[in-house]
Write an enzyme that holds these catalytic residues in place. Structure first.
Site, mmCIF file in Angstrom:
data_model
loop_
_atom_site.group_PDB
_atom_site.id
_atom_site.type_symbol
_atom_site.label_atom_id
_atom_site.label_comp_id
_atom_site.label_asym_id
_atom_site.label_seq_id
_atom_site.Cartn_x
_atom_site.Cartn_y
_atom_site.Cartn_z
ATOM 1 N N GLY A 268 0.831 -1.195 0.000
ATOM 2 C CA GLY A 268 0.000 0.000 0.000
ATOM 3 C C GLY A 268 0.869 1.248 0.000
ATOM 4 N N ALA B 114 7.447 5.349 14.336
ATOM 5 C CA ALA B 114 7.946 5.428 12.964
ATOM 6 C C ALA B 114 7.243 6.522 12.171
ATOM 7 C CB ALA B 114 7.774 4.076 12.259
ATOM 8 N N HIS C 60 6.927 2.560 18.719
ATOM 9 C CA HIS C 60 5.828 2.877 17.796
ATOM 10 C C HIS C 60 5.817 4.368 17.445
ATOM 11 C CE1 HIS C 60 1.511 1.617 16.447
ATOM 12 N NE2 HIS C 60 2.094 2.422 15.566
ATOM 13 N N THR D 200 6.886 -2.535 11.084
ATOM 14 C CA THR D 200 6.438 -1.196 11.463
ATOM 15 C C THR D 200 4.936 -1.058 11.251
ATOM 16 O OG1 THR D 200 6.935 -0.359 9.246
ATOM 17 C CG2 THR D 200 8.665 -0.119 10.909
ATOM 18 N N SER D 201 4.223 -2.187 11.155
ATOM 19 C CA SER D 201 2.779 -2.128 10.894
ATOM 20 C C SER D 201 1.997 -2.193 12.201
ATOM 21 C CB SER D 201 2.372 -3.236 9.927
ATOM 22 O OG SER D 201 2.711 -4.520 10.429
ATOM 23 N N ARG D 202 1.725 -3.378 12.687
ATOM 24 C CA ARG D 202 1.079 -3.595 13.976
ATOM 25 C C ARG D 202 1.718 -4.812 14.634
ATOM 26 N NH1 ARG D 202 -0.314 0.803 13.281
ATOM 27 N NH2 ARG D 202 -2.377 1.779 13.543
ATOM 28 N N GLU E 169 1.253 -2.996 23.538
ATOM 29 C CA GLU E 169 1.832 -1.658 23.675
ATOM 30 C C GLU E 169 1.248 -0.881 24.847
ATOM 31 O OE1 GLU E 169 1.741 0.470 20.004
ATOM 32 O OE2 GLU E 169 2.903 -1.043 18.933
#
Length: 337
Positions: free
Chosen positions: A156, A292, A290, A236-238, A267
Site C-alpha cells: 500500500g 515510525a 511505535h 512497522t505495521s502492527r 503496547e
C-alpha cells in the site's frame, strides 16, 4: 457563520492545535473536545459533523453521542483501535490518513535495517561506556544494504514509499499483497511473488499490512522457518501481525539473524510499565516505541489530507474510506449541515 463543525477528539500538542486552527478550511468551525468543561462535551459531540483524531481516543460512547456525524476522519493509517463494528452499525464512514505517514514510516524502516546491518546500537552503547570496539571487533557480522533482496509484505502507501526510497540503495525488490499492483512494478522495479516465495528468497522482510482478522499472526513459526537464517524481519505495521512468541524463539535459536521492531502486541501495558517484552532482552533486535510515523512533517500532511477529505465529504466525494459499506447507510447527507 460556519456551516460545518469539526471536533478534534484526543490530546494534541499546542503547536499542532495552532496548525489545525490556522489551516481550517473556510466555512468550518473547529472545537477540541478536551478544551471544554465536561458538562459541555455532550453538546460538542451532538453538534459535530466531523470527528478528527486518532482511533484510540475516539470511544464508542463518543460515536453514539455524535448524532449529526457525517464521517470520522482519522489521522492514522491504522483503524484497528476504533470500534468499526459500531461505526458500520451507525452508518458512519471512517477515513484513514491517505498515506500521510508513509514517508516517515518508510524512512524509519530503512533506519531499522541499517541499524541491524551496521550493529549501531552495540557500537553506540559501547562507545558511550568508553569501549572502542573497532580494533577488536572484526566486521564479520556487519553488512551492506546494496545488492540485498528486500521483500515487502503489503504494498500500500507505505510499501510503495519504501520501494521508492530503496531504489537508491541498489537492492533487488519483490513484494506480496492480496492485490497485485502491476502499474507500479516497472516504475519501482519490483517483482510480484507469493508470500512463501518472498519469505524464502529475501534477505530482508519488511511488513506493512493493516491489522485485520486475516493478518493477525500472519507471520508465525511456519513463516519464520521459511526465511533464510541470515535474514532480518522488520515490522512497522502492527505488533499483532507477528506472533511474538514465535519470533522470540526464532531469534533466540538464530533461525533468523535479527529483527527491527517499532510495534508490539501489548503496547498499552508496555507504556504503563505493567509488562515488558522478552524481545527487548535480545541483542539481535532493534526496538523503537511505535514512533515510525511521528514527525512534524507528518503532522502537517495529516492535517492537510484530513481537511481536504472533510471538504470532499461535504461534496459527496470522500476518499480513503476503510468501511465503504457504511456509505450506503450513512445516517445523514454529507452536504447538509
Amino acid at each position: 457563520m460556519s456551516k460545518f463543525n469539526i471536533l478534534y477528539v484526543g490530546s494534541v500538542p499546542e503547536a499542532i492545535r495552532e496548525e489545525l486552527r490556522s489551516r481550517l478550511p473556510e466555512g468550518f468551525a473547529l472545537e477540541f473536545l478536551d478544551e471544554g468543561p465536561p458538562e459541555e462535551r455532550a453538546g460538542l459531540l451532538s453538534e459535530a459533523h466531523f470527528i478528527m483524531g486518532f482511533p484510540g481516543s475516539i470511544t464508542p460512547r463518543a460515536l453514539r453521542m455524535a448524532g449529526n456525524l457525517r464521517m470520522v476522519q482519522l489521522l492514522s493509517a491504522g483503524y484497528d483501535e476504533l470500534d468499526m463494528e459500531l461505526a458500520n452499525e451507525l452508518g458512519l464512514p471512517v477515513a484513514n490518513n491517505g498515506g500521510a505517514n508513509s514517508i516517515a514510516v518508510a524512512e524509519h524502516t530503512i533506519l531499522l535495517i541499517l541499524s541491524l546491518y551496521k550493529r549501531l546500537c552495540r557500537h553506540h552503547d559501547s562507545l558511550r561506556r568508553g569501549v572502542w570496539l573497532r580494533e577488536r571487533d572484526h566486521p564479520l557480522d556487519m553488512f551492506e544494504l546494496a545488492g540485498k533482496a528486500v521483500g515487502i509484505v503489503g504494498f500500500g502507501n507505505v510499501g510503495r514509499a519504501l520501494a521508492e526510497r530503496l531504489r537508491g540503495f541498489q537492492v533487488k525488490m519483490r513484494y506480496h499483497d492480496i492485490v497485485r499492483s502491476e502499474e507500479h512494478e516497472d516504475r519501482l522495479g519490483v517483482e510480484y511473488l507469493g508470500l512463501d516465495e518472498v519469505l524464502r528468497t529475501s534477505d530482508i522482510v519488511s511488513v506493512h499490512v493493516p491489522l485485520t482478522a486475516s493478518t493477525r499472526n500472519m507471520i508465525g513459526a511456519k513463516e519464520l522457518n521459511r526465511m533464510k537464517r541470515t535474514a532480518v524481519l522488520i515490522n512497522t505495521s502492527r505488533g499483532e501481525v507477528v506472533d511474538e512468541g514465535a519470533l522470540y524463539r526464532a531469534l533466540k535459536e538464530h533461525k533468523i539473524a535479527g529483527a527491527g521492531l517499532d510495534v508490539f502486541a501489548r503496547e498499552g501495558d508496555i507504556q504503563k510499565g505493567t509488562c515488558t517484552s522478552p524481545l527487548f532482552e535480545l541483542e539481535n533486535v532493534v526496538v523503537t516505541p511505535h514512533y515510525a510515523g511521528h514527525t512534524f512533517d507528518t503532522w502537517l500532511r495529516r492535517i492537510r489530507i484530513g481537511y481536504e477529505n472533510i471538504v470532499n465529504c461535504t461534496k459527496g466525494e470522500p476518499r480513503y474510506i476503510v468501511n465503504r459499506e457504511a456509505l450506503s447507510r450513512n445516517r445523514g447527507s454529507a452536504n447538509q449541515p
